[in-house]
Write a protein that holds these residues in place. Structure first.
Motif, PDB file in Angstrom:
ATOM      1  N   ILE A   5       0.848  -1.200   0.000  1.00  0.00           N
ATOM      2  CA  ILE A   5       0.000   0.000   0.000  1.00  0.00           C
ATOM      3  C   ILE A   5       0.879   1.244   0.000  1.00  0.00           C
ATOM      4  CG2 ILE A   5      -1.636   1.359   1.371  1.00  0.00           C
ATOM      5  CD1 ILE A   5      -2.851  -1.366   2.277  1.00  0.00           C
ATOM      6  N   GLU A   6       1.906   1.247   0.838  1.00  0.00           N
ATOM      7  CA  GLU A   6       2.818   2.385   0.895  1.00  0.00           C
ATOM      8  C   GLU A   6       3.447   2.640  -0.476  1.00  0.00           C
ATOM      9  OE1 GLU A   6       6.819   3.882   3.229  1.00  0.00           O
ATOM     10  OE2 GLU A   6       6.319   1.753   3.255  1.00  0.00           O
ATOM     11  N   GLN A   7       3.924   1.581  -1.114  1.00  0.00           N
ATOM     12  CA  GLN A   7       4.574   1.726  -2.410  1.00  0.00           C
ATOM     13  C   GLN A   7       3.600   2.194  -3.489  1.00  0.00           C
ATOM     14  OE1 GLN A   7       7.187  -1.603  -3.432  1.00  0.00           O
ATOM     15  NE2 GLN A   7       7.376  -2.038  -1.248  1.00  0.00           N
ATOM     16  N   LEU A   8       2.373   1.674  -3.450  1.00  0.00           N
ATOM     17  CA  LEU A   8       1.363   2.127  -4.410  1.00  0.00           C
ATOM     18  C   LEU A   8       1.026   3.596  -4.202  1.00  0.00           C
ATOM     19  CD1 LEU A   8      -0.885  -1.040  -4.420  1.00  0.00           C
ATOM     20  CD2 LEU A   8       0.231  -0.044  -6.427  1.00  0.00           C
ATOM     21  N   ARG A   9       0.884   4.003  -2.941  1.00  0.00           N
ATOM     22  CA  ARG A   9       0.634   5.420  -2.653  1.00  0.00           C
ATOM     23  C   ARG A   9       1.792   6.275  -3.160  1.00  0.00           C
ATOM     24  NH1 ARG A   9      -1.574   5.131   3.604  1.00  0.00           N
ATOM     25  NH2 ARG A   9      -3.799   4.861   3.137  1.00  0.00           N
ATOM     26  N   ASN A  10       3.017   5.827  -2.919  1.00  0.00           N
ATOM     27  CA  ASN A  10       4.193   6.571  -3.383  1.00  0.00           C
ATOM     28  C   ASN A  10       4.242   6.656  -4.906  1.00  0.00           C
ATOM     29  OD1 ASN A  10       5.049   7.050  -0.771  1.00  0.00           O
ATOM     30  ND2 ASN A  10       6.514   5.363  -0.755  1.00  0.00           N
ATOM     31  N   ALA A  11       3.646   5.678  -5.572  1.00  0.00           N
ATOM     32  CA  ALA A  11       3.594   5.662  -7.033  1.00  0.00           C
ATOM     33  C   ALA A  11       2.405   6.475  -7.563  1.00  0.00           C
ATOM     34  CB  ALA A  11       3.520   4.226  -7.540  1.00  0.00           C
ATOM     35  N   GLY A  12       1.669   7.110  -6.642  1.00  0.00           N
ATOM     36  CA  GLY A  12       0.572   7.977  -7.052  1.00  0.00           C
ATOM     37  C   GLY A  12      -0.800   7.335  -7.065  1.00  0.00           C
ATOM     38  N   THR A  24      -4.301   6.025  -5.536  1.00  0.00           N
ATOM     39  CA  THR A  24      -5.183   6.428  -4.437  1.00  0.00           C
ATOM     40  C   THR A  24      -5.665   5.184  -3.693  1.00  0.00           C
ATOM     41  OG1 THR A  24      -7.210   6.268  -5.750  1.00  0.00           O
ATOM     42  CG2 THR A  24      -6.014   8.397  -5.800  1.00  0.00           C
ATOM     43  N   ASP A  25      -6.197   5.391  -2.504  1.00  0.00           N
ATOM     44  CA  ASP A  25      -6.755   4.261  -1.753  1.00  0.00           C
ATOM     45  C   ASP A  25      -7.925   3.641  -2.513  1.00  0.00           C
ATOM     46  OD1 ASP A  25      -4.839   4.685   0.160  1.00  0.00           O
ATOM     47  OD2 ASP A  25      -6.225   5.370   1.720  1.00  0.00           O
ATOM     48  N   CYS A  26      -8.668   4.446  -3.243  1.00  0.00           N
ATOM     49  CA  CYS A  26      -9.763   3.928  -4.069  1.00  0.00           C
ATOM     50  C   CYS A  26      -9.217   2.975  -5.136  1.00  0.00           C
ATOM     51  CB  CYS A  26     -10.526   5.085  -4.705  1.00  0.00           C
ATOM     52  SG  CYS A  26     -11.966   4.569  -5.650  1.00  0.00           S
ATOM     53  N   GLU A  27      -8.116   3.336  -5.753  1.00  0.00           N
ATOM     54  CA  GLU A  27      -7.493   2.467  -6.757  1.00  0.00           C
ATOM     55  C   GLU A  27      -6.940   1.196  -6.115  1.00  0.00           C
ATOM     56  OE1 GLU A  27      -5.782   5.408 -10.169  1.00  0.00           O
ATOM     57  OE2 GLU A  27      -4.878   5.622  -8.176  1.00  0.00           O
ATOM     58  N   ILE A  28      -6.405   1.323  -4.912  1.00  0.00           N
ATOM     59  CA  ILE A  28      -5.871   0.152  -4.206  1.00  0.00           C
ATOM     60  C   ILE A  28      -7.002  -0.809  -3.872  1.00  0.00           C
ATOM     61  CG2 ILE A  28      -4.725  -0.624  -2.087  1.00  0.00           C
ATOM     62  CD1 ILE A  28      -3.136   2.105  -2.245  1.00  0.00           C
ATOM     63  N   VAL A  29      -8.135  -0.270  -3.421  1.00  0.00           N
ATOM     64  CA  VAL A  29      -9.311  -1.106  -3.143  1.00  0.00           C
ATOM     65  C   VAL A  29      -9.740  -1.836  -4.416  1.00  0.00           C
ATOM     66  CG1 VAL A  29     -11.792  -0.984  -2.633  1.00  0.00           C
ATOM     67  CG2 VAL A  29     -10.160   0.148  -1.128  1.00  0.00           C
ATOM     68  N   ALA A  30      -9.714  -1.148  -5.546  1.00  0.00           N
ATOM     69  CA  ALA A  30     -10.093  -1.777  -6.818  1.00  0.00           C
ATOM     70  C   ALA A  30      -9.140  -2.920  -7.168  1.00  0.00           C
ATOM     71  CB  ALA A  30     -10.113  -0.728  -7.931  1.00  0.00           C
ATOM     72  N   LEU A  31      -7.851  -2.747  -6.917  1.00  0.00           N
ATOM     73  CA  LEU A  31      -6.881  -3.818  -7.180  1.00  0.00           C
ATOM     74  C   LEU A  31      -7.159  -5.032  -6.300  1.00  0.00           C
ATOM     75  CD1 LEU A  31      -3.600  -1.700  -7.436  1.00  0.00           C
ATOM     76  CD2 LEU A  31      -4.690  -2.988  -9.298  1.00  0.00           C
ATOM     77  N   VAL A  32      -7.472  -4.790  -5.025  1.00  0.00           N
ATOM     78  CA  VAL A  32      -7.773  -5.898  -4.104  1.00  0.00           C
ATOM     79  C   VAL A  32      -9.040  -6.611  -4.551  1.00  0.00           C
ATOM     80  CG1 VAL A  32      -8.438  -6.478  -1.738  1.00  0.00           C
ATOM     81  CG2 VAL A  32      -6.557  -4.884  -2.138  1.00  0.00           C
ATOM     82  N   THR A  33     -10.059  -5.848  -4.908  1.00  0.00           N
ATOM     83  CA  THR A  33     -11.319  -6.445  -5.338  1.00  0.00           C
ATOM     84  C   THR A  33     -11.130  -7.258  -6.615  1.00  0.00           C
ATOM     85  OG1 THR A  33     -12.581  -4.660  -4.318  1.00  0.00           O
ATOM     86  CG2 THR A  33     -13.702  -5.924  -6.028  1.00  0.00           C
ATOM     87  N   GLU A  34     -10.388  -6.699  -7.557  1.00  0.00           N
ATOM     88  CA  GLU A  34     -10.126  -7.379  -8.831  1.00  0.00           C
ATOM     89  C   GLU A  34      -9.411  -8.708  -8.611  1.00  0.00           C
ATOM     90  OE1 GLU A  34      -7.054  -6.617 -12.489  1.00  0.00           O
ATOM     91  OE2 GLU A  34      -8.179  -4.892 -11.765  1.00  0.00           O
ATOM     92  N   SER A  35      -8.469  -8.732  -7.694  1.00  0.00           N
ATOM     93  CA  SER A  35      -7.652  -9.931  -7.503  1.00  0.00           C
ATOM     94  C   SER A  35      -8.276 -10.945  -6.549  1.00  0.00           C
ATOM     95  CB  SER A  35      -6.260  -9.558  -7.008  1.00  0.00           C
ATOM     96  OG  SER A  35      -6.348  -8.919  -5.747  1.00  0.00           O
TER      97      SER A  35
END
Length: 88
Positions: free
Chosen positions: A43-50, A52-63
């Motif tokens: 999560i930290e690395q994804l945030r650092n890469a720009g 959002t938490d919404c996008e991170i949630v979408a990645l978790v849901t997708e996988s």
């Protein structure tokens, strides 16, 4: 020699499953707080890469197929200074 060995995630998961099977234990399950804690490095690395938490949630849901709330990421994310306190 043990310091030279590094398990990939699939190898580690296969070994853990085999050990649990040998013990007659069921599949290990992770509640949302434990899961988010476990992936806080990513999560930290994804945030650092720009991302959002919404996008991170979408990645978790997708996988995984599990739908999290964006607020779950913010609530259960473990800051870096609290993450590796047990490592030497």
């Amino acid at each position: 020699m043990a310091d030279e060995i590094a398990f990939t995630l699939p190898e580690a998961l296969r070994a853990q499953k085999h050990l649990r099977d040998a013990l007659g234990l069921g599949e290990e399950r992770f509640p949302v707080p434990a899961f988010i804690n476990m992936v806080s490095d990513e999560i930290e690395q994804l945030r650092n890469a720009g991302r959002t938490d919404c996008e991170i949630v979408a990645l978790v849901t997708e996988s995984s197929g599990h739908v999290l709330a964006e607020a779950d990421i913010a609530r259960y994310y473990t800051p870096v200074e609290d993450r590796h306190s047990n490592e030497h």
